[in-house]
Design an enzyme around this catalytic site. Structure first.
Site, mmCIF file in Angstrom:
data_model
loop_
_atom_site.group_PDB
_atom_site.id
_atom_site.type_symbol
_atom_site.label_atom_id
_atom_site.label_comp_id
_atom_site.label_asym_id
_atom_site.label_seq_id
_atom_site.Cartn_x
_atom_site.Cartn_y
_atom_site.Cartn_z
ATOM 1 N N ASP A 52 -6.304 -8.611 -3.526
ATOM 2 C CA ASP A 52 -6.606 -7.451 -2.686
ATOM 3 C C ASP A 52 -8.105 -7.199 -2.536
ATOM 4 O O ASP A 52 -8.564 -6.738 -1.490
ATOM 5 C CB ASP A 52 -5.920 -6.191 -3.238
ATOM 6 C CG ASP A 52 -4.450 -6.146 -2.835
ATOM 7 O OD1 ASP A 52 -3.938 -7.179 -2.342
ATOM 8 O OD2 ASP A 52 -3.816 -5.088 -3.005
ATOM 9 N N ASN A 94 -1.883 -8.452 1.945
ATOM 10 C CA ASN A 94 -0.911 -7.362 1.769
ATOM 11 C C ASN A 94 -1.615 -6.173 1.114
ATOM 12 O O ASN A 94 -1.023 -5.441 0.335
ATOM 13 C CB ASN A 94 0.262 -7.841 0.914
ATOM 14 C CG ASN A 94 1.481 -6.929 1.050
ATOM 15 O OD1 ASN A 94 1.478 -6.001 1.873
ATOM 16 N ND2 ASN A 94 2.503 -7.165 0.252
ATOM 17 N N ASP A 329 3.036 4.385 -8.777
ATOM 18 C CA ASP A 329 3.000 2.967 -9.145
ATOM 19 C C ASP A 329 3.417 2.750 -10.593
ATOM 20 O O ASP A 329 4.247 1.893 -10.897
ATOM 21 C CB ASP A 329 1.600 2.387 -8.917
ATOM 22 C CG ASP A 329 1.343 2.152 -7.434
ATOM 23 O OD1 ASP A 329 2.293 2.285 -6.639
ATOM 24 O OD2 ASP A 329 0.192 1.845 -7.071
ATOM 25 N N GLU A 357 4.673 -2.734 -1.536
ATOM 26 C CA GLU A 357 4.665 -4.179 -1.349
ATOM 27 C C GLU A 357 6.045 -4.705 -0.965
ATOM 28 O O GLU A 357 6.189 -5.687 -0.266
ATOM 29 C CB GLU A 357 4.160 -4.878 -2.610
ATOM 30 C CG GLU A 357 2.650 -4.886 -2.776
ATOM 31 C CD GLU A 357 2.075 -3.570 -3.281
ATOM 32 O OE1 GLU A 357 2.772 -2.523 -3.223
ATOM 33 O OE2 GLU A 357 0.907 -3.587 -3.730
ATOM 34 N N HIS A 401 3.472 -7.790 -7.254
ATOM 35 C CA HIS A 401 2.873 -7.910 -8.590
ATOM 36 C C HIS A 401 3.520 -6.998 -9.623
ATOM 37 O O HIS A 401 3.752 -7.395 -10.760
ATOM 38 C CB HIS A 401 1.377 -7.641 -8.495
ATOM 39 C CG HIS A 401 1.036 -6.323 -7.840
ATOM 40 N ND1 HIS A 401 0.058 -5.493 -8.294
ATOM 41 C CD2 HIS A 401 1.559 -5.684 -6.759
ATOM 42 C CE1 HIS A 401 -0.027 -4.419 -7.528
ATOM 43 N NE2 HIS A 401 0.875 -4.513 -6.589
ATOM 44 N N ARG A 402 3.816 -5.772 -9.215
ATOM 45 C CA ARG A 402 4.355 -4.823 -10.209
ATOM 46 C C ARG A 402 5.782 -5.182 -10.625
ATOM 47 O O ARG A 402 6.193 -4.935 -11.756
ATOM 48 C CB ARG A 402 4.298 -3.386 -9.692
ATOM 49 C CG ARG A 402 2.895 -2.959 -9.362
ATOM 50 C CD ARG A 402 2.636 -1.488 -9.458
ATOM 51 N NE ARG A 402 1.285 -1.234 -8.989
ATOM 52 C CZ ARG A 402 0.191 -1.493 -9.690
ATOM 53 N NH1 ARG A 402 0.289 -1.987 -10.906
ATOM 54 N NH2 ARG A 402 -1.001 -1.276 -9.168
ATOM 55 N N LYS A 434 -2.291 -10.180 -7.239
ATOM 56 C CA LYS A 434 -2.699 -9.050 -6.388
ATOM 57 C C LYS A 434 -3.611 -8.095 -7.140
ATOM 58 O O LYS A 434 -4.555 -7.564 -6.578
ATOM 59 C CB LYS A 434 -1.454 -8.310 -5.892
ATOM 60 C CG LYS A 434 -1.727 -7.336 -4.757
ATOM 61 C CD LYS A 434 -0.429 -6.882 -4.143
ATOM 62 C CE LYS A 434 -0.620 -6.339 -2.735
ATOM 63 N NZ LYS A 434 -1.337 -5.087 -2.677
#
Ligand code: DC
Length: 671
Positions: A52, A94, A329, A357, A401-402, A434
């Site tokens: 990012d 993204n 998040d 995402e 990613h998360r 990311k």
């Protein structure tokens, strides 16, 4: 980074140690944009290096900003509010934190100074809404064309020099879809708030308020003191212009910290502790409040200005019902902590998960169910009940990613209230790039597993059968550690010779082997701090190894060292007795052979590549002599383990051998 189709995590049993967090994504991309818009040079310390931030840096370069870096400091020389480039096509991957603010900033600059900019991203970026921001900018007088579905990127922003914006009346923007729309306007409008103040009004209940706090905090550092009434009305004072503060330090990412806070709460038991460095009680990031939620679930957390220490407190964790609007998040991490709770955990007010995402509510529900959890989901909530029976699951990560980082925590299932003992397969682990490219390396640096749970592939066979090459390639493809046990015996032989001991005196050689400090650093071999790669890898090194390895005392001396390579996520070990003696419980044992003629040819080619000439007949008779010695010695002679699969690779190239062993491996896995 693990650039693999999947990464298998073995069942994990504990965690301990310290981790330094990468820089905050939210702060990094805001600081980059502000530095790019300011006059002068900003030196940014501890900037996050990830997908990012890379797209943001590329965009700044394309817009004519100066970008350079050395020693972990990135220097950005900004535009000073005046466009240097009037046309550009920017690909933003993204990264919502790049797309939304750049859209607003370039729209107002193009509308007033003239220009034409196209913004696009990956397919998912084109499904993430931006219409409310675009509407607000159009009402101001910006020209924005939808290049795809209206209300979503890609977009074209354009205008002619001398354009005037309608700034007198408050600019209204919706706050209930993404707080990034408001952030984007707050970052862009100081560029046009010279003559008079500019006011922004938020429509609807603003979500993710803490991200607005970060925006205001960063604006203040770059010379803009926004006045506000609650979270409804924000005024940018007249005469605003961006001024670089010179140096900016980016704090560690509080959302990334959540995985390690959870790790401590779940796995730092029996006196263990996870120390997290880079973020703490003085953080400006909203996700630091995840710590309160983790405490409510039972974590024991101590903190200082920029550190956290986490230990397991209540166990199992306490099930709860929590409004997570303030930590959208990090709340994903709670959904995985819920696997270790004493009942159902319900996370509410998380509608924004659906436009991140991926649709994170749907994704999380689907993957937690694969693990055996019961999951209820609604438009804006998720409720997770821990598994009664854990399932070995190959989980998908949705290029999110998360998802990958959260689901890694499911590998602690042996500790769960109803324990499991199952590995977890993480699909596309590289998606963590990311925000946290080295996440799995950091995780593996902290975790412990019962040795019996760590998978081992044992590759035994005679000299020059291609074990090392095969093992190396398998380890690379699976993300596993590699043990070249031959190198350990070679090192012992070299160390013994250098110490001047009689190589036939087993006890003396064993003493040297016990004492030597052996370290592998990639291809290099260091003995007692000295680089002895050449000596160890030479033909002579092999002969020395063959001599000293006949002594039972030497084999015993090197046993524990070899066992210590068995660590998460797994091991590929090659040698003579990996499957028979050192790892008799290996998950897969391969006995690799090739004719002595073939092996002599391969060895000759290897030596030639290193500039060493050798006669093929000599090599062949050396190999045959060594085979004889290795297979007739009384201590751990070279022979296939009873349950080994034989692979004669005389007629196979390396890719074919690797594919075959990977097929055998797939059959031994529970997924
Ligand atoms: O695979 P290599 O050529 O690096 O091995 C060198 C010598 O070390 C070999 O002749 C036998 C010995 N060895 C051993 O006895 N046991 C092992 N596990 C590995 C190597």
């Amino acid at each position: 980074m693990y650039a693999l189709p999947f990464l298998d995590l073995p069942p994990l049993s504990a965690a301990d140690g310290r981790v330094r967090l990468p820089g905050s994504k939210s702060i990094s991309n805001r600081v980059l944009l502000l530095a790019g818009l300011s006059a002068g040079t900003t030196r940014i310390h501890d900037l996050l290096d990830s997908d990012d931030t890379r797209v943001m840096l590329q965009a700044l370069r394309a817009l004519g900003c100066g970008v350079s870096g050395a020693d972990g400091v990135v220097e950005v020389t900004g535009l000073g509010g005046t466009l240097a480039v009037r046309e550009a096509q920017l690909f933003l991957g993204n990264a919502g934190t790049a797309m939304r603010p750049l859209c607003a900033a370039l729209a107002v600059l193009a509308a007033t100074q003239g220009g034409r900019f196209e913004l696009s991203g990956v397919a998912r970026m084109h499904e993430r809404p931006i219409g409310d921001l675009v509407d607000a900018l159009r009402r101001l007088g910006c020209h924005i064309d939808d290049l795809g579905r209206p209300g979503y990127p890609p977009l074209r922003l354009h205008g002619t020099a001398g354009g005037v914006l309608a700034l007198q009346r408050p600019i209204r923007v919706r706050g209930d879809v993404s707080s990034q729309f408001l952030t984007a306007l707050l970052l862009a409008l100081p560029l046009v708030a010279q003559a008079a103040p500019v006011t922004i009004e938020v429509e609807g209940e603003l979500i993710s308020k803490p991200y607005i706090e970060i925006t205001l905090n960063m604006l203040a550092r770059f010379g803009i003191a926004v006045q506000r009434e609650g979270f409804e009305r924000f005024t940018i004072p007249a005469g605003s212009s961006y001024r670089t503060p010179g140096d900016v330090h980016v704090e560690g990412d509080a959302s990334s910290a959540s995985y390690f806070v959870a790790l401590g709460a779940i796995a730092a038991h029996a006196g263990r502790c996870i120390r997290i460095e880079g973020v703490g009680s003085e953080s400006v990031q909203g996700d630091i409040r995840f710590v309160e939620a983790a405490r409510a679930m039972g974590a024991q957390v101590d903190s200082g200005p920029n550190w956290l220490e986490v230990r397991r407190g209540q166990w199992p964790l306490r099930a709860l019902s929590l409004d997570c609007n303030h930590i959208p998040d990090a709340a994903m991490t709670l959904a995985v902590m819920a696997l270790y709770a004493n009942g159902p955990t319900r996370l509410t007010n998380i509608a924004s998960w659906r436009v991140k995402e991926t649709d994170r509510i749907a994704a999380m529900a689907a993957e937690l169910r694969k693990l055996g959890a019961q999951v209820l989901e609604g438009a804006d909530f998720i409720e997770v009940t821990p598994p009664v029976r854990w399932q070995p699951a190959a989980v998908r990560t949705y290029d999110d990613h998360r998802m990958a980082m959260c689901l890694s925590l499911a590998a602690f299932n042996p500790l769960a209230p109803t324990p499991g003992r199952t590995p977890v397969r993480i699909g596309d682990p590289a998606c963590v790039a990311k925000t946290f490219p080295d996440y799995f390396e950091a995780l593996f640096g902290l975790v412990q597993a019962d040795a019996a749970d760590v998978p081992v592939i044992a590759i035994d066979g005679p000299s020059a059968s291609g074990k090392g090459t095969l093992a190396g390639e398998l380890a690379r493809r699976l993300g596993y550690l590699q043990l070249d046990s031959g190198a350990i015996y070679r090192a012992a032989g070299v160390a013994a010779e250098r110490a001047g001991v009689d190589l036939d005196d087993g006890a003396s050689v064993a003493e040297v082997a016990n004492r030597m400090a052996l370290r592998f650093d990639g291809e290099r071999v260091l003995i007692d701090g000295q680089d002895l790669t050449e000596a160890v890898r030479s033909e002579r090194g092999g002969l020395l190894a063959s001599r000293v390895s006949v002594h039972p005392a030497v084999r015993t001396a090197l046993h524990a060292l070899q066992l210590s390579f068995r660590r998460a996520p797994g091991l590929v070990a090659d040698g003579r007795d990996m499957g028979t003696v050192v790892f008799p419980d290996a998950t897969l044992k391969v006995f690799l052979t090739a004719s002595s003629a073939q092996r002599a040819q391969r060895r000759q080619a290897q030596l030639e590549a290193r500039g060493i000439e050798a006669r093929i007949e000599d090599l062949r008779s050396d190999l045959e002599a060594r085979d004889l010695r290795d297979s007739t010695r009384s201590a751990a002679p070279l022979k296939p383990a009873e349950d080994a699969l034989a692979l004669d690779n005389s007629g196979l190239d390396i890719a074919a051998s690797v594919d075959l062993v990977l097929q055998w491996w797939a059959r031994r896995r529970p997924f």
